[in-house]
Design a protein around this motif. Structure first.
Motif, PDB file in Angstrom:
ATOM      1  N   ALA A  53       2.111   0.903  64.378  1.00  0.00           N
ATOM      2  CA  ALA A  53       1.043  -0.097  64.340  1.00  0.00           C
ATOM      3  C   ALA A  53       1.355  -1.152  63.291  1.00  0.00           C
ATOM      4  CB  ALA A  53      -0.293   0.575  64.037  1.00  0.00           C
ATOM      5  N   TRP A  54       1.913  -0.744  62.157  1.00  0.00           N
ATOM      6  CA  TRP A  54       2.290  -1.714  61.112  1.00  0.00           C
ATOM      7  C   TRP A  54       3.322  -2.694  61.647  1.00  0.00           C
ATOM      8  CZ3 TRP A  54       7.174  -1.466  58.261  1.00  0.00           C
ATOM      9  CH2 TRP A  54       7.273  -2.453  57.262  1.00  0.00           C
ATOM     10  N   VAL A  55       4.331  -2.196  62.372  1.00  0.00           N
ATOM     11  CA  VAL A  55       5.362  -3.076  62.939  1.00  0.00           C
ATOM     12  C   VAL A  55       4.726  -4.052  63.930  1.00  0.00           C
ATOM     13  CG1 VAL A  55       7.445  -3.165  64.354  1.00  0.00           C
ATOM     14  CG2 VAL A  55       7.215  -1.400  62.594  1.00  0.00           C
ATOM     15  N   VAL A  56       3.820  -3.562  64.776  1.00  0.00           N
ATOM     16  CA  VAL A  56       3.160  -4.433  65.758  1.00  0.00           C
ATOM     17  C   VAL A  56       2.316  -5.486  65.043  1.00  0.00           C
ATOM     18  CG1 VAL A  56       1.468  -4.505  67.625  1.00  0.00           C
ATOM     19  CG2 VAL A  56       3.201  -2.702  67.577  1.00  0.00           C
ATOM     20  N   ASP A  57       1.650  -5.106  63.945  1.00  0.00           N
ATOM     21  CA  ASP A  57       0.864  -6.080  63.184  1.00  0.00           C
ATOM     22  C   ASP A  57       1.766  -7.158  62.575  1.00  0.00           C
ATOM     23  OD1 ASP A  57      -1.637  -4.989  63.689  1.00  0.00           O
ATOM     24  OD2 ASP A  57      -1.542  -3.621  61.981  1.00  0.00           O
ATOM     25  N   LEU A  58       2.969  -6.774  62.152  1.00  0.00           N
ATOM     26  CA  LEU A  58       3.923  -7.774  61.661  1.00  0.00           C
ATOM     27  C   LEU A  58       4.258  -8.775  62.763  1.00  0.00           C
ATOM     28  CD1 LEU A  58       6.458  -5.581  59.610  1.00  0.00           C
ATOM     29  CD2 LEU A  58       4.671  -7.068  58.703  1.00  0.00           C
ATOM     30  N   LEU A  59       4.496  -8.268  63.970  1.00  0.00           N
ATOM     31  CA  LEU A  59       4.806  -9.147  65.106  1.00  0.00           C
ATOM     32  C   LEU A  59       3.611 -10.033  65.445  1.00  0.00           C
ATOM     33  CD1 LEU A  59       6.644  -6.547  67.369  1.00  0.00           C
ATOM     34  CD2 LEU A  59       7.679  -8.578  66.336  1.00  0.00           C
ATOM     35  N   THR A 102      10.777  -5.446  70.316  1.00  0.00           N
ATOM     36  CA  THR A 102      10.982  -4.215  69.542  1.00  0.00           C
ATOM     37  C   THR A 102      12.056  -4.427  68.484  1.00  0.00           C
ATOM     38  OG1 THR A 102      10.342  -2.875  71.449  1.00  0.00           O
ATOM     39  CG2 THR A 102      11.568  -1.775  69.698  1.00  0.00           C
ATOM     40  N   GLN A 103      13.152  -5.085  68.856  1.00  0.00           N
ATOM     41  CA  GLN A 103      14.204  -5.361  67.880  1.00  0.00           C
ATOM     42  C   GLN A 103      13.704  -6.322  66.804  1.00  0.00           C
ATOM     43  OE1 GLN A 103      17.289  -3.915  67.579  1.00  0.00           O
ATOM     44  NE2 GLN A 103      17.165  -5.002  65.622  1.00  0.00           N
ATOM     45  N   ALA A 104      12.911  -7.311  67.218  1.00  0.00           N
ATOM     46  CA  ALA A 104      12.349  -8.239  66.227  1.00  0.00           C
ATOM     47  C   ALA A 104      11.445  -7.494  65.247  1.00  0.00           C
ATOM     48  CB  ALA A 104      11.560  -9.348  66.934  1.00  0.00           C
ATOM     49  N   GLY A 105      10.663  -6.546  65.764  1.00  0.00           N
ATOM     50  CA  GLY A 105       9.814  -5.746  64.881  1.00  0.00           C
ATOM     51  C   GLY A 105      10.629  -4.924  63.902  1.00  0.00           C
ATOM     52  N   ALA A 106      11.740  -4.341  64.375  1.00  0.00           N
ATOM     53  CA  ALA A 106      12.609  -3.565  63.489  1.00  0.00           C
ATOM     54  C   ALA A 106      13.178  -4.458  62.391  1.00  0.00           C
ATOM     55  CB  ALA A 106      13.736  -2.920  64.298  1.00  0.00           C
ATOM     56  N   ASP A 107      13.526  -5.693  62.751  1.00  0.00           N
ATOM     57  CA  ASP A 107      14.072  -6.636  61.758  1.00  0.00           C
ATOM     58  C   ASP A 107      13.007  -7.006  60.720  1.00  0.00           C
ATOM     59  OD1 ASP A 107      16.454  -6.559  63.120  1.00  0.00           O
ATOM     60  OD2 ASP A 107      16.094  -8.421  64.228  1.00  0.00           O
ATOM     61  N   LEU A 108      11.783  -7.245  61.180  1.00  0.00           N
ATOM     62  CA  LEU A 108      10.709  -7.586  60.238  1.00  0.00           C
ATOM     63  C   LEU A 108      10.440  -6.433  59.282  1.00  0.00           C
ATOM     64  CD1 LEU A 108       8.141  -9.376  62.609  1.00  0.00           C
ATOM     65  CD2 LEU A 108       9.495 -10.432  60.793  1.00  0.00           C
ATOM     66  N   ALA A 109      10.445  -5.210  59.811  1.00  0.00           N
ATOM     67  CA  ALA A 109      10.221  -4.051  58.956  1.00  0.00           C
ATOM     68  C   ALA A 109      11.340  -3.912  57.932  1.00  0.00           C
ATOM     69  CB  ALA A 109      10.121  -2.787  59.814  1.00  0.00           C
ATOM     70  N   VAL A 116      12.560   1.574  60.062  1.00  0.00           N
ATOM     71  CA  VAL A 116      11.790   2.423  60.969  1.00  0.00           C
ATOM     72  C   VAL A 116      12.729   3.292  61.801  1.00  0.00           C
ATOM     73  CG1 VAL A 116       9.789   0.911  61.096  1.00  0.00           C
ATOM     74  CG2 VAL A 116      11.697   0.533  62.645  1.00  0.00           C
ATOM     75  N   THR A 117      12.214   4.422  62.240  1.00  0.00           N
ATOM     76  CA  THR A 117      13.000   5.385  62.995  1.00  0.00           C
ATOM     77  C   THR A 117      12.977   5.054  64.485  1.00  0.00           C
ATOM     78  OG1 THR A 117      11.113   6.849  63.360  1.00  0.00           O
ATOM     79  CG2 THR A 117      12.373   7.156  61.315  1.00  0.00           C
ATOM     80  N   PRO A 118      13.924   5.608  65.254  1.00  0.00           N
ATOM     81  CA  PRO A 118      13.890   5.400  66.711  1.00  0.00           C
ATOM     82  C   PRO A 118      12.583   5.862  67.337  1.00  0.00           C
ATOM     83  CG  PRO A 118      16.031   6.274  66.050  1.00  0.00           C
ATOM     84  CD  PRO A 118      15.155   6.307  64.833  1.00  0.00           C
ATOM     85  N   ALA A 119      12.000   6.947  66.824  1.00  0.00           N
ATOM     86  CA  ALA A 119      10.722   7.420  67.377  1.00  0.00           C
ATOM     87  C   ALA A 119       9.622   6.385  67.170  1.00  0.00           C
ATOM     88  CB  ALA A 119      10.325   8.741  66.721  1.00  0.00           C
ATOM     89  N   VAL A 120       9.607   5.740  66.016  1.00  0.00           N
ATOM     90  CA  VAL A 120       8.617   4.700  65.751  1.00  0.00           C
ATOM     91  C   VAL A 120       8.844   3.512  66.689  1.00  0.00           C
ATOM     92  CG1 VAL A 120       7.855   2.981  64.055  1.00  0.00           C
ATOM     93  CG2 VAL A 120       8.182   5.362  63.364  1.00  0.00           C
ATOM     94  N   LEU A 121      10.101   3.148  66.908  1.00  0.00           N
ATOM     95  CA  LEU A 121      10.393   2.026  67.803  1.00  0.00           C
ATOM     96  C   LEU A 121       9.961   2.347  69.235  1.00  0.00           C
ATOM     97  CD1 LEU A 121      13.862   0.799  66.500  1.00  0.00           C
ATOM     98  CD2 LEU A 121      11.602  -0.175  66.086  1.00  0.00           C
ATOM     99  N   ASP A 122      10.065   3.613  69.642  1.00  0.00           N
ATOM    100  CA  ASP A 122       9.567   3.991  70.970  1.00  0.00           C
ATOM    101  C   ASP A 122       8.059   3.747  71.064  1.00  0.00           C
ATOM    102  OD1 ASP A 122      12.029   4.739  71.917  1.00  0.00           O
ATOM    103  OD2 ASP A 122      11.777   6.872  71.469  1.00  0.00           O
TER     104      ASP A 122
END
Length: 309
Positions: A53-59, A102-109, A116-122
């Motif tokens: 949810a934190w990653v999605v809020d960043l996006l 999803t990749q953009a969210g990983a970059d922001l995190a 973030v872990t692969p499970a979180v990205l899923d």
């Protein structure tokens, strides 16, 4: 501090890296407590967001999700029109958009200092897909107030219970257009049933009973029952997740209280140390004054002896 409502404060806090969230929430709560106790109480109850949810809020804060959510109506229209070409094209576009976001969210995190872990990205992928499938979920995801990841299951509406920090601030999450959701997971069972129901070609051999049985080993399988079982399992898992979140919140509250007590003890210790330093300084000054007095007394006695000679 700028006069902000709870939703605005929540949006800011939900962008804080998970490791710093509790300390930042406590600081914001203390900053407003004197002027607005109700707001301070609301801030104190704000849940720490799940990593996805934190990653999605960043996006959402970057406005990166708007175009993805806008794909939803096109997908629903293609589904309603039963246009296979449009559906295929839009699904391909959806997959590309979801993966890019999803990749953009990983970059922001990562930029925020949290890998973030692969499970979180899923879970991030599932949340973005849910936002594209259900207009209510789309409103929730783009609000920047998400505290729990979302998931779309078949044709069911996305369960938003407990997913938002301030549900009242996102009315469209509950009273959206009313458009039915689209399935994210492809309905393979439905397609198999469609193929099985096609008539045999004329002139072809009659199928043997045992062959028909072999082609359909589970003729009595009930897709509705399967969906119901899946929903029940998801509800149970979501309940366990909420219980775990509640336990985590309680532990964080205990930690905050312990940190506050430690800070009080530290302030008391600093006060004691300051008092000791002040007393030591007074003692040193008294000893110096005593030494000066003894010196003066010795000098006076010597002067008197000199006069008596």
């Amino acid at each position: 501090m700028e006069d902000l409502g709870f939703a605005d404060v929540a949006r800011e806090l939900l962008l804080v890296a998970p490791g710093d969230f509790v300390a930042e929430r406590t600081a914001r709560q203390r900053a407003v407590r004197k002027d607005d106790r109700a707001l301070a109480a609301a801030i104190g109850k704000l849940r720490k967001p799940a990593p996805a949810a934190w990653v999605v809020d960043l996006l959402a804060h970057d406005g990166a999700l708007d175009d993805a959510v806008d794909l939803g109506p096109s997908l629903r229209k293609a589904q309603a029109d039963a246009d296979p070409n449009a559906i295929r094209a839009l699904r391909r576009q959806r997959a590309e958009v979801v993966e890019a976001l999803t990749q953009a969210g990983a970059d922001l995190a990562s930029d925020a200092g949290h890998t973030v872990t692969p499970a979180v990205l899923d879970q991030v992928r599932s949340t973005i897909e849910a936002a594209m499938a259900d207009p209510h979920a789309g409103a929730a995801v783009t609000s920047g107030l998400l505290v729990a990841p979302l998931e779309s299951v078949g044709f069911d509406t996305v369960d938003l219970d407990g997913s938002l920090a301030d549900p009242d601030a996102v009315p469209d999450a509950w009273s959206g257009s009313g458009a039915p959701p689209i399935p994210i997971a492809e309905a393979r069972g439905a397609r198999k049933a469609t193929r099985a129901s096609r008539p045999a070609k004329r002139g072809g051999p009659e199928p043997e009973p045992e062959r028909e049985s072999d082609a359909d080993p589970e003729p009595t399988r009930d897709p509705a029952a399967d969906r119901k079982a899946a929903r029940q399992a998801e509800t149970a898992a979501r309940t366990e997740s909420r219980d775990a979140d509640a336990a985590l919140d309680a532990a964080e509250a205990d930690l905050e209280q312990a940190e506050e007590r430690r800070a009080e003890f530290r302030r008391a210790l600093e006060q004691v140390e300051a008092d000791i330093a002040r007393l030591e300084a007074a003692r040193d000054e008294a000893e110096a004054a005593s030494d000066r007095a003894r010196e003066l007394l010795a000098a006076a006695q010597q002067h008197r002896r000199d006069l008596g000679r």
